[in-house]
Enzyme design. Sequence first.
Site, PDB file in Angstrom:
ATOM      1  N   GLU A  80       0.813  -1.205   0.000  1.00 53.85           N
ATOM      2  CA  GLU A  80       0.000   0.000   0.000  1.00 53.85           C
ATOM      3  C   GLU A  80       0.861   1.277   0.000  1.00 53.85           C
ATOM      4  O   GLU A  80       0.585   2.216  -0.729  1.00 53.85           O
ATOM      5  CB  GLU A  80      -0.891  -0.013   1.249  1.00 53.85           C
ATOM      6  N   ASP A  81       1.918   1.296   0.800  1.00 54.78           N
ATOM      7  CA  ASP A  81       2.631   2.554   1.058  1.00 54.78           C
ATOM      8  C   ASP A  81       4.004   2.676   0.411  1.00 54.78           C
ATOM      9  O   ASP A  81       4.653   3.713   0.540  1.00 54.78           O
ATOM     10  CB  ASP A  81       2.803   2.752   2.575  1.00 54.78           C
TER      11      ASP A  81
END
Length: 728
Positions: A80-81
């Site tokens: 996700e990051d």
Amino acid sequence: MDRYSKDYEELKTLLENQGGNYDYDLIKRAYDKMVQAHRGQRRSSGEEYYHHPLSVAKMLVGIGMDSESIAAALLHDVVEDTDVTEKELKAEFGENVAALVDGVTKLGKLPLSTTEQLQAENIRKMLIAMAKDIRVIIIKLADRLHNMRTIDAMSEQHQRDKALETLDIYAPIAHRLGIRAVKEELEDLAIKHLDPVGYAEIEQLLAKRSSERESVLQGICDRIKTHLKKVMPDVKIDISGRVKSIHGIYRKMFVAGKDFDEIYDVFAIRIITDTVADCYNILGIIHDMYQPLPGRFKDYISTPKANMYQSLHTTLIGAEKIPFEVQIRTFDMHHTAEYGIAAHWKYKEGISQSDQNLEDRLAWVRQILETQKESDNPEEILQSIKTDLALEDVFAVTPKGDVITLPNGSTVIDFAFAIHSAVGIKMVGAKANGRIVPLNHAIQTGEVIEILTTNQQGHGPSRDWLNFARTTSAKQKIRTWFKKERRSENIETGRNQIERDFARNNIRLPEDEMAEFIEKTAARQHFNSVDDFYAAIGYGGVVLSKIMPRIKDEYQRILKERNDTVKIVTPANTGRSSNGIVVEGIDNCLVKLSKCCTPLPGDDIIGFITRGHGVSIHKRDCNNVPKDIAAASEPERWVNAYFENTGNASFKASLMITGNDRMTFLSDVLGAIAQMSIPVHSVNARQLVGGSAVINVTVSVLNVKQITAITQKLQKIEGVYGVERIKG
Ligand code: MN
């Protein structure tokens, strides 16, 4: 050593102290990858990002999760990051870890839910993830817990939204999974952010009363300990005091409106021992030492809570007139009480797809998902999920004294269906403590509920019941009943229509042939059963007039065949036939061994002249052979038959072997057969509940003698308790 290595060493020490059989290489690689990926990122609090996944991983170590979960926890935010891809994770850490990270990532994308529809949708996604791999949710719970611990840097609105969602969704899920420590901390943190004033008030009360009561409680603890040591010197016993969670007190004070002093279980003494028998012994001893408060004893050992929690609870009054709760349980029960479903991974690595125990414990997830499919009303879905995740149970008693556990708010309808579907369906009324109550009566703990039923035909649930029932399972059973009910109406309609239309088209056959004819027609229309076919006609899925021309063609064919086959019977000489079977009176006809009893050479047999399929051979004692041929409906179709000496023709026979499931059960069975040089066609083994297993083997044999010999040999295998010849 840099701080990254130092932090890893801490994690490693934690793992070593757990004593589990961890994959240190996997965890270390996950850690290095994670640190590398998040390098330069910071959390809103200002600390380096890698602390977050590391903390989540540590929590999972604490509750006993396996290496894959820990690795996935470390990596849970990288897709996700950061620019790490799922493909990369799959290549470096394997399918399972990548799938876990993917699951957590997808759940992370759920929008904060404000409307009921969104909330229901979010919960549904979580349930689907749970059904796939429950570890995803356990990682997500730890992720949420760490986020809640470190939420102070966020805006107040964000804090409140997250707190509400935690209380509405995450804490109930943790509760249903029985992970007590996580559930209580999530709730306490949520309350702290939702109602800081109420939270502070309870904190103060606890601090004040604790110092007042602590010494009293410590005194009681010591007295119990000394006394138990004296009367049960050989029994291992752990005694400790505990304070109820703030959220628990909060609910009793601010939701149930109780005074702090009325909450007896604010302070509890917990006694843990080895065996269930000791639990009850200790209960007896303690009830002798202190006066029990009436109506406060709960036996969750014989009636576990829905989340598997087991313990004895009782409230006592000491000389100081302060009531206190005592919880008594075994070490195993304690472990389940603390870690719930996570206890599953405690002593083993990995998870097998077919883990029955875990499946059973997650049956409710599937059940909720099932119900959801049947409703598109988000309000109803949310309500039913919240009830199923409900924090409180009520305990109702049957007239016989059995205790039924139901979610709070359940009605007598839920009670009836919880006993048995048949009871629910036949219900006409109910009594609570001897008095007639309406069907929407909400059950109170301790009520004796009697369900009044009728055996009258044509009686059943009404549509209103769906509104009165609270539990998913009752609702589902009511819906199923309606579906089935309509089905039988449809079948009836379909059958009548066939009868009428066949008569109109002059299709007439004797009863059993007609049954066969309709069966074949149904199969040609791709139905699995005649009833399905009738039902489809009944509700209009099949239009009979459209398929009638084909049915008539088929009918003509059968009439012709019928006249042909009857001719076979006439010649009266003795001939032989394929399969080494002699059928008296018929030469060179097609002979088939029937599937219902699979006769073998040496068996006593008889033939049946079928219509268009030659002669089928049955064992004399087969259920499909009439006991008295002369009295049968068509005696002329039964003919004598016997096996000729067969030489080397072989036959298939199936055996069912049941026995204790031990490591070498299957190989012992196959070994024994191999020793006799008998070829095996197929093997199928499965486990039964309670440590047994069944093996089905199909072998090629020359005659019945061989089957008897195999049977005898198999019966001698250690742990085998049954060998049976079964239908092929
Ligand atoms: Mn996270």
